[in-house]
Design a protein around this motif. Structure first.
Motif, mmCIF file in Angstrom:
data_model
loop_
_atom_site.group_PDB
_atom_site.id
_atom_site.type_symbol
_atom_site.label_atom_id
_atom_site.label_comp_id
_atom_site.label_asym_id
_atom_site.label_seq_id
_atom_site.Cartn_x
_atom_site.Cartn_y
_atom_site.Cartn_z
ATOM 1 N N MET A 92 0.820 -1.213 0.000
ATOM 2 C CA MET A 92 0.000 0.000 0.000
ATOM 3 C C MET A 92 0.853 1.261 0.000
ATOM 4 N N TRP A 93 1.985 1.213 0.671
ATOM 5 C CA TRP A 93 2.892 2.369 0.644
ATOM 6 C C TRP A 93 3.475 2.553 -0.752
ATOM 7 N N ALA A 94 3.719 1.448 -1.446
ATOM 8 C CA ALA A 94 4.203 1.564 -2.830
ATOM 9 C C ALA A 94 3.152 2.236 -3.707
ATOM 10 N N LEU A 95 1.882 1.861 -3.510
ATOM 11 C CA LEU A 95 0.805 2.491 -4.269
ATOM 12 C C LEU A 95 0.681 3.973 -3.917
ATOM 13 N N HIS A 142 -2.990 9.031 -15.115
ATOM 14 C CA HIS A 142 -3.375 9.536 -13.799
ATOM 15 C C HIS A 142 -4.615 8.829 -13.246
ATOM 16 N N GLY A 143 -5.752 8.971 -13.932
ATOM 17 C CA GLY A 143 -6.991 8.410 -13.422
ATOM 18 C C GLY A 143 -6.972 6.895 -13.360
ATOM 19 N N ALA A 144 -6.427 6.259 -14.391
ATOM 20 C CA ALA A 144 -6.375 4.801 -14.402
ATOM 21 C C ALA A 144 -5.510 4.277 -13.267
ATOM 22 N N TYR A 145 -4.395 4.957 -12.987
ATOM 23 C CA TYR A 145 -3.532 4.503 -11.898
ATOM 24 C C TYR A 145 -4.279 4.542 -10.563
ATOM 25 N N PHE A 146 -4.901 5.670 -10.255
ATOM 26 C CA PHE A 146 -5.602 5.770 -8.985
ATOM 27 C C PHE A 146 -6.761 4.780 -8.922
ATOM 28 N N GLY A 147 -7.462 4.568 -10.043
ATOM 29 C CA GLY A 147 -8.556 3.618 -10.049
ATOM 30 C C GLY A 147 -8.094 2.199 -9.777
ATOM 31 N N VAL A 148 -7.051 1.758 -10.479
ATOM 32 C CA VAL A 148 -6.533 0.398 -10.284
ATOM 33 C C VAL A 148 -5.909 0.269 -8.893
ATOM 34 N N ALA A 149 -5.174 1.293 -8.463
ATOM 35 C CA ALA A 149 -4.552 1.237 -7.135
ATOM 36 C C ALA A 149 -5.607 1.141 -6.043
ATOM 37 N N ALA A 150 -6.738 1.826 -6.208
ATOM 38 C CA ALA A 150 -7.814 1.750 -5.217
ATOM 39 C C ALA A 150 -8.386 0.339 -5.141
ATOM 40 N N ILE A 151 -8.580 -0.294 -6.297
ATOM 41 C CA ILE A 151 -9.104 -1.661 -6.319
ATOM 42 C C ILE A 151 -8.112 -2.625 -5.662
ATOM 43 N N VAL A 152 -6.845 -2.470 -5.980
ATOM 44 C CA VAL A 152 -5.817 -3.338 -5.395
ATOM 45 C C VAL A 152 -5.749 -3.150 -3.883
ATOM 46 N N ALA A 153 -5.765 -1.902 -3.433
ATOM 47 C CA ALA A 153 -5.698 -1.624 -2.001
ATOM 48 C C ALA A 153 -6.900 -2.200 -1.268
ATOM 49 N N VAL A 195 -3.976 5.108 -0.160
ATOM 50 C CA VAL A 195 -3.470 5.359 -1.506
ATOM 51 C C VAL A 195 -3.593 6.848 -1.843
ATOM 52 N N MET A 196 -4.748 7.436 -1.516
ATOM 53 C CA MET A 196 -4.968 8.854 -1.777
ATOM 54 C C MET A 196 -4.110 9.746 -0.893
ATOM 55 N N MET A 197 -3.603 9.181 0.211
ATOM 56 C CA MET A 197 -2.744 9.959 1.103
ATOM 57 C C MET A 197 -1.505 10.460 0.371
ATOM 58 N N GLY A 198 -1.040 9.702 -0.600
ATOM 59 C CA GLY A 198 0.114 10.147 -1.381
ATOM 60 C C GLY A 198 -0.169 11.461 -2.072
ATOM 61 N N LEU A 199 -1.399 11.608 -2.588
ATOM 62 C CA LEU A 199 -1.809 12.849 -3.233
ATOM 63 C C LEU A 199 -1.839 13.997 -2.232
ATOM 64 N N SER A 200 -2.311 13.713 -1.021
ATOM 65 C CA SER A 200 -2.379 14.749 0.010
ATOM 66 C C SER A 200 -0.989 15.178 0.465
ATOM 67 N N VAL A 201 -0.129 14.204 0.719
ATOM 68 C CA VAL A 201 1.227 14.521 1.177
ATOM 69 C C VAL A 201 1.998 15.280 0.108
ATOM 70 N N ALA A 258 -13.860 3.153 -11.086
ATOM 71 C CA ALA A 258 -12.911 3.757 -10.156
ATOM 72 C C ALA A 258 -12.020 4.779 -10.851
ATOM 73 N N SER A 259 -11.661 4.517 -12.097
ATOM 74 C CA SER A 259 -10.837 5.464 -12.847
ATOM 75 C C SER A 259 -11.617 6.731 -13.184
ATOM 76 N N LEU A 260 -12.902 6.570 -13.495
ATOM 77 C CA LEU A 260 -13.729 7.722 -13.843
ATOM 78 C C LEU A 260 -13.890 8.680 -12.666
ATOM 79 N N HIS A 261 -13.715 8.183 -11.456
ATOM 80 C CA HIS A 261 -13.784 9.058 -10.280
ATOM 81 C C HIS A 261 -12.787 10.197 -10.395
#
Length: 434
Positions: free
Chosen positions: A47-50, A147-158, A174-180, A366-369
């Motif tokens: 999850m930290w890698a994501l 961008h969107g596909a990565y976050f969508g797939v990463a969310a499903i994996v997480a 996963v979204m914490m990376g965006l915040s940090v 998830a990617s469309l989000h």
């Protein structure tokens, strides 16, 4: 957990939620990722890698705004023209999210994550090497595609790794990376770009991409998430609940961007904050996002629908308070922090709901989000600019944002009252539990 969810609903929304049908995907057999995806320590590293990928994406997305003067000077174009690189990146997100999610439906999730980060790295490296303005715009479009596909797939994996009852918190991590990125990555890259040239900042992001590729390859396990097909993923577009949830994101998030787009001038001209402290205010916004991610994830895991109502409603209240509080520099800084928290708190719940209502088309949904999130950026910026141009002042975007947040709550209330989409036998997939 169900008892806690009922208590939460009866405590906070007895009038709103009474009788609302729960429009989630059909219940699936419980899945505990611990049985087949490695020990807890291994899942944490995954999850930290994501999250590291999210950090790189967040850094490149937001730092470009702060480096526009340097980019314009370096390329010999006007600053408004240089601003087109921001639009090009957003366009890449909107185009890439559905396109990549559909075309790569049969690709194993780990392989796809690595490929997306390789594309992201190439896009940023191309930015570093861009010989002129046209090439730079193209390179930013390419960098935005994954961008969107990565976050969508990463969310499903997480969510898959976390298992039942902890999906929203995993998505929040996963979204914490965006915040940090808004707290550390953007200021650091901006400083580097100002001191050593704007190309070095994008070079730093390319390095983060390389490290992420290595981390995902080493730490994310080969998962047993079933792949689908392009036809199956496109099935998400036939589901009313998917469109309604995307509408909540596009409308509800718009209020924050109506404020954030013009935050520098608002803080200096309305709050009387020295221009030198504006970067501090932006860091406070990022710190608020870190807090909001954690709180939003826990609320959504406790009770998904009430959690979304809570965070969306709180966002509207914060925007209303901002209209008054921004006239004082100290209360303005507090409200910038709280707006960051309110914005980020909504995300995990909406992401998980999209995964639920999409049945077996989770990757596209998830990617469309994230495409919706970028459209909210554009909508909010346009509305904020319109009310300012109309002579209503720099507090008007926050007032307009209150209406957008209220509209988001209304759309979500309509969505949860609508009947669930009919799902054909075999369409439901394991989402890690409700």
């Amino acid at each position: 957990m169900e008892r806690a969810g009922r208590s939460f609903r009866h405590s906070f929304y007895p009038a709103i939620l009474e009788g609302f049908p729960m429009t989630t995907a059909p219940a699936c057999p419980p899945h505990d990722a611990r049985t087949d995806d490695g020990p807890r320590a291994g899942r944490t590293l995954a999850m930290w890698a994501l999250a590291l990928g999210g950090f790189g994406i967040g850094t490149t997305e937001f730092m470009a705004m702060g480096l526009l003067p340097e980019i314009a000077t370096g390329l010999g174009v006007s600053e408004p023209s240089a601003g087109h690189i921001v639009s090009a990146y957003a366009a890449g997100v909107v185009v890439g999210a559905p396109l990549i999610a559909t075309l790569t439906a049969r690709v194993p999730r780990k392989t796809l994550l690595i490929a997306l980060m390789v594309a992201f790295t190439i896009g940023n490296a191309a930015t570093v090497l861009a010989p002129g303005y046209g090439a730079l715009v193209v390179s930013r479009f390419v960098a935005g595609l994954p961008h969107g596909a990565y976050f969508g797939v990463a969310a499903i994996v997480a969510a898959h790794l976390a298992g039942r009852g902890q999906r929203a918190r995993a998505v929040a991590l996963v979204m914490m990376g965006l915040s940090v990125a808004n707290v550390v990555g953007v200021p650091a890259a901006s400083w580097l770009g100002i001191a050593l040239g704007w190309r070095t900042a994008f070079g730093l992001v390319a390095i983060i991409g390389v490290v992420t590729v290595a981390a995902v390859a080493a730490w994310v396990p080969a998962l047993s998430i079933p792949t689908t097909s392009a036809r199956t993923e496109l099935g998400a577009l036939r589901r009313k609940q998917v469109w309604m949830t995307l509408a909540v994101a596009m409308i509800g998030f718009g209020g924050v961007f109506a404020v954030y787009t013009y935050i520098s001038t608002t803080l200096t001209d309305v709050a009387g904050l020295p221009k030198s402290l504006v970067p501090v205010a932006l860091m406070l916004f990022g710190l608020g996002m870190v807090l909001g991610n954690a709180v939003g994830g826990r609320l959504a895991d406790r009770a998904l629908v009430p959690g979304i109502f809570t965070t969306m409603g709180a966002l509207g209240v914060l925007l209303a308070v901002f209209v008054v509080a921004v006239h004082n520099p100290y209360t303005a800084l507090v409200m910038v922090f709280l707006l960051g928290a309110g914005c980020a708190a909504v995300g995990p719940g909406l992401q998980v709901r999209l995964m639920d209502v999409a049945a077996d088309a989770q990757t596209l949904a998830a990617s469309l989000h994230h495409a919706a999130f970028n459209l909210a950026n554009a909508i909010g910026a346009a509305i904020g600019g319109a009310v300012i141009a109309a002579g209503l002042g720099y507090t008007a975007p926050a007032a307009a944002g209150v209406l957008l947040a209220a509209a988001g709550v209304l759309v979500f209330a309509i969505a949860v009252r609508m009947p669930a989409d009919r799902v054909a036998p075999g369409e439901a997939v394991d989402t890690g539990g409700q």
